[in-house]
Design a protein around this motif. Structure first.
Motif, PDB file in Angstrom:
ATOM      1  N   ALA A 164       0.717  -1.256  -0.002  1.00 24.19           N
ATOM      2  CA  ALA A 164      -0.039  -0.003  -0.041  1.00 24.19           C
ATOM      3  C   ALA A 164       0.675   1.409   0.015  1.00 24.19           C
ATOM      4  N   PHE A 165       1.732   1.555   0.871  1.00 29.65           N
ATOM      5  CA  PHE A 165       2.625   2.600   0.996  1.00 29.65           C
ATOM      6  C   PHE A 165       3.612   2.443  -0.247  1.00 29.65           C
ATOM      7  N   LEU A 166       3.928   1.353  -0.817  1.00 27.56           N
ATOM      8  CA  LEU A 166       4.894   1.498  -2.111  1.00 27.56           C
ATOM      9  C   LEU A 166       3.909   2.163  -3.330  1.00 27.56           C
ATOM     10  N   VAL A 167       2.451   1.658  -3.238  1.00 31.08           N
ATOM     11  CA  VAL A 167       1.614   2.269  -4.404  1.00 31.08           C
ATOM     12  C   VAL A 167       1.600   3.719  -4.164  1.00 31.08           C
ATOM     13  N   MET A 168       1.339   4.092  -3.004  1.00 26.53           N
ATOM     14  CA  MET A 168       0.968   5.403  -2.566  1.00 26.53           C
ATOM     15  C   MET A 168       2.237   6.431  -2.696  1.00 26.53           C
ATOM     16  N   ALA A 169       3.414   5.926  -2.669  1.00 25.10           N
ATOM     17  CA  ALA A 169       4.652   6.574  -3.306  1.00 25.10           C
ATOM     18  C   ALA A 169       4.507   6.693  -4.687  1.00 25.10           C
ATOM     19  N   VAL A 170       4.448   5.693  -5.474  1.00 20.79           N
ATOM     20  CA  VAL A 170       4.408   5.729  -6.769  1.00 20.79           C
ATOM     21  C   VAL A 170       3.359   6.605  -7.336  1.00 20.79           C
ATOM     22  N   VAL A 171       1.901   6.278  -7.009  1.00 20.56           N
ATOM     23  CA  VAL A 171       0.864   7.153  -7.483  1.00 20.56           C
ATOM     24  C   VAL A 171       0.833   8.745  -7.038  1.00 20.56           C
ATOM     25  N   GLY A 172       1.135   8.946  -5.629  1.00 21.75           N
ATOM     26  CA  GLY A 172       1.247  10.202  -5.283  1.00 21.75           C
ATOM     27  C   GLY A 172       2.284  10.974  -5.855  1.00 21.75           C
ATOM     28  N   SER A 173       3.630  10.523  -5.648  1.00 18.04           N
ATOM     29  CA  SER A 173       4.463  11.177  -6.382  1.00 18.04           C
ATOM     30  C   SER A 173       4.213  11.717  -7.710  1.00 18.04           C
ATOM     31  N   GLY A 174       3.751  10.791  -8.440  1.00 15.93           N
ATOM     32  CA  GLY A 174       3.325  10.970  -9.868  1.00 15.93           C
ATOM     33  C   GLY A 174       2.503  12.239 -10.024  1.00 15.93           C
ATOM     34  N   VAL A 175       1.307  12.314  -9.222  1.00 12.56           N
ATOM     35  CA  VAL A 175       0.291  13.116  -9.182  1.00 12.56           C
ATOM     36  C   VAL A 175       1.164  14.686  -8.520  1.00 12.56           C
ATOM     37  N   MET A 176       1.811  14.341  -7.632  1.00  9.66           N
ATOM     38  CA  MET A 176       2.586  15.601  -7.193  1.00  9.66           C
ATOM     39  C   MET A 176       3.631  16.217  -8.365  1.00  9.66           C
ATOM     40  N   ALA A 177       4.190  15.425  -8.883  1.00  7.12           N
ATOM     41  CA  ALA A 177       5.202  15.869  -9.872  1.00  7.12           C
ATOM     42  C   ALA A 177       4.578  16.516 -11.058  1.00  7.12           C
ATOM     43  N   SER A 178       3.334  15.838 -11.593  1.00  2.00           N
ATOM     44  CA  SER A 178       2.688  16.371 -12.627  1.00  2.00           C
ATOM     45  C   SER A 178       1.837  17.812 -12.398  1.00  2.00           C
ATOM     46  N   ARG A 179       1.489  18.231 -11.165  1.00  2.53           N
ATOM     47  CA  ARG A 179       1.226  19.400 -10.527  1.00  2.53           C
ATOM     48  C   ARG A 179       2.358  20.244 -10.343  1.00  2.53           C
ATOM     49  N   LEU A 180       3.640  19.810  -9.818  1.00  6.68           N
ATOM     50  CA  LEU A 180       4.412  20.925  -9.722  1.00  6.68           C
ATOM     51  C   LEU A 180       5.277  21.032 -11.060  1.00  6.68           C
ATOM     52  N   SER A 181       5.438  20.249 -11.942  1.00  4.29           N
ATOM     53  CA  SER A 181       5.939  20.343 -13.213  1.00  4.29           C
ATOM     54  C   SER A 181       5.022  19.939 -14.250  1.00  4.29           C
ATOM     55  N   PRO A 182       4.297  20.820 -14.742  1.00  2.00           N
ATOM     56  CA  PRO A 182       3.302  20.363 -15.463  1.00  2.00           C
ATOM     57  C   PRO A 182       3.704  20.214 -17.145  1.00  2.00           C
ATOM     58  N   SER A 183       4.921  20.966 -17.357  1.00  2.00           N
ATOM     59  CA  SER A 183       5.218  21.004 -18.697  1.00  2.00           C
ATOM     60  C   SER A 183       6.427  20.253 -18.980  1.00  2.00           C
ATOM     61  N   ASP A 184       6.926  19.539 -18.079  1.00  2.00           N
ATOM     62  CA  ASP A 184       8.181  18.900 -17.939  1.00  2.00           C
ATOM     63  C   ASP A 184       8.186  17.687 -17.694  1.00  2.00           C
ATOM     64  N   VAL A 185       7.952  16.658 -18.785  1.00  2.00           N
ATOM     65  CA  VAL A 185       7.559  15.265 -18.353  1.00  2.00           C
ATOM     66  C   VAL A 185       8.757  14.602 -17.924  1.00  2.00           C
ATOM     67  N   GLY A 186       9.873  14.952 -18.335  1.00  2.00           N
ATOM     68  CA  GLY A 186      11.279  14.402 -17.830  1.00  2.00           C
ATOM     69  C   GLY A 186      11.421  14.398 -16.364  1.00  2.00           C
ATOM     70  N   LEU A 187      11.151  16.014 -15.966  1.00  2.00           N
ATOM     71  CA  LEU A 187      11.330  16.225 -14.544  1.00  2.00           C
ATOM     72  C   LEU A 187      10.426  15.423 -13.767  1.00  2.00           C
ATOM     73  N   GLN A 188       9.289  15.322 -14.279  1.00  2.00           N
ATOM     74  CA  GLN A 188       8.050  14.422 -13.585  1.00  2.00           C
ATOM     75  C   GLN A 188       8.485  13.069 -13.352  1.00  2.00           C
ATOM     76  N   LEU A 189       9.317  12.516 -14.355  1.00  2.00           N
ATOM     77  CA  LEU A 189       9.747  10.955 -14.282  1.00  2.00           C
ATOM     78  C   LEU A 189      10.988  10.996 -13.165  1.00  2.00           C
ATOM     79  N   LEU A 190      11.522  12.042 -13.183  1.00  2.00           N
ATOM     80  CA  LEU A 190      12.855  12.171 -12.290  1.00  2.00           C
ATOM     81  C   LEU A 190      12.245  12.137 -10.918  1.00  2.00           C
ATOM     82  N   GLN A 191      11.241  13.034 -10.459  1.00  2.00           N
ATOM     83  CA  GLN A 191      10.636  13.138  -9.014  1.00  2.00           C
ATOM     84  C   GLN A 191       9.846  11.811  -8.927  1.00  2.00           C
TER      85      GLN A 191
END
Length: 233
Positions: A16-43
């Motif tokens: 559960a925590f692993l998936v929260m990390a994967v999904v949650g950080s993906g959402v956060m990344a897309s909101r913080l860096s909406p125009s940079d997919v590479g940065l989203q993947l890094l985060q």
């Protein structure tokens, strides 16, 4: 509480925590860096790798596979019995689904939303086979060479890197794949894409098992780990 119940609870919580990390950080990344997919993947990759290190380090004395393929290979190596495998795999899948729901809710999204992100193609499926073989090599290479205490760092480092060097961004986990079908976010995978991913992961699991057995033919270290687990239980 029985030994199996404790192991299943650890697998549920860790997944559960692993998936929260994967999904949650993906959402956060897309909101913080909406125009940079590479940065989203890094985060996304850094958060996932760091979470894996912490979760494995904390739960390894009980059970810390968080992955049906790893659990199946443990069965093939004689580390767990069939009843335990069934209990742990169910816990991993349910834990992953719970993690997706919680991540969605934390970010104000619908608790369950089928992902629209198609992930398909021969190169991507090959990427999942490669990612899974590599994961098993890292996990069981460390265990069978008597360095089980390094699994957390090794797995976290490997997954962080595999996000980048595999075409599939290294799911390498059927439970996580299923969980990511119910989040329509950066980390999601369309339900129609999931079966091929899971098949590729199982093929990678079979190849990884034979590679581990070839490179580390003696089961002495595996038996020692099993004995340690029984003592800790």
């Amino acid at each position: 509480m029985s030994v199996l119940a404790r192991k299943a609870t650890a697998e549920f919580a860790g997944s559960a925590f692993l998936v929260m990390a994967v999904v949650g950080s993906g959402v956060m990344a897309s909101r913080l860096s909406p125009s940079d997919v590479g940065l989203q993947l890094l985060q996304n990759s850094i958060a996932t790798g760091a979470a894996l290190v912490a979760l494995i380090a904390a739960l390894q004395p009980i059970s810390a596979s968080f992955n049906p393929v790893v659990t199946l290979v443990e069965r093939a190596l004689g580390l767990v019995d069939t009843r335990t495998v069934l209990g742990l795999v169910v816990a991993q899948v349910l834990g992953g689904l719970t993690g997706s729901v919680l991540a969605n809710l934390m970010f104000g999204l619908a608790p369950v939303a089928a992902s629209s992100q198609e992930r398909a193609g021969a190169g991507i499926w090959l990427g999942e086979v490669v990612a899974t073989v590599g994961l098993l090599l890292v996990v069981f290479g460390a265990v069978r060479s008597g360095r089980a205490d390094r699994v957390a760092v090794a797995v976290g480092g490997y997954i962080t890197a595999a996000y980048w060097f595999t075409s599939s961004t290294s799911f390498a986990n059927p439970a996580v794949t299923i969980a990511r079908t119910i989040t329509d976010t950066f980390a999601g995978i369309a339900p129609s894409s999931a079966p091929a991913f899971i098949l590729a992961q199982l093929l990678g699991g079979a190849a990884g098992y034979f590679l581990v057995r070839f490179l580390y033919p003696t089961a002495a270290d595996s038996a020692a780990v099993l004995t340690d687990r029984k003592v800790l239980s």
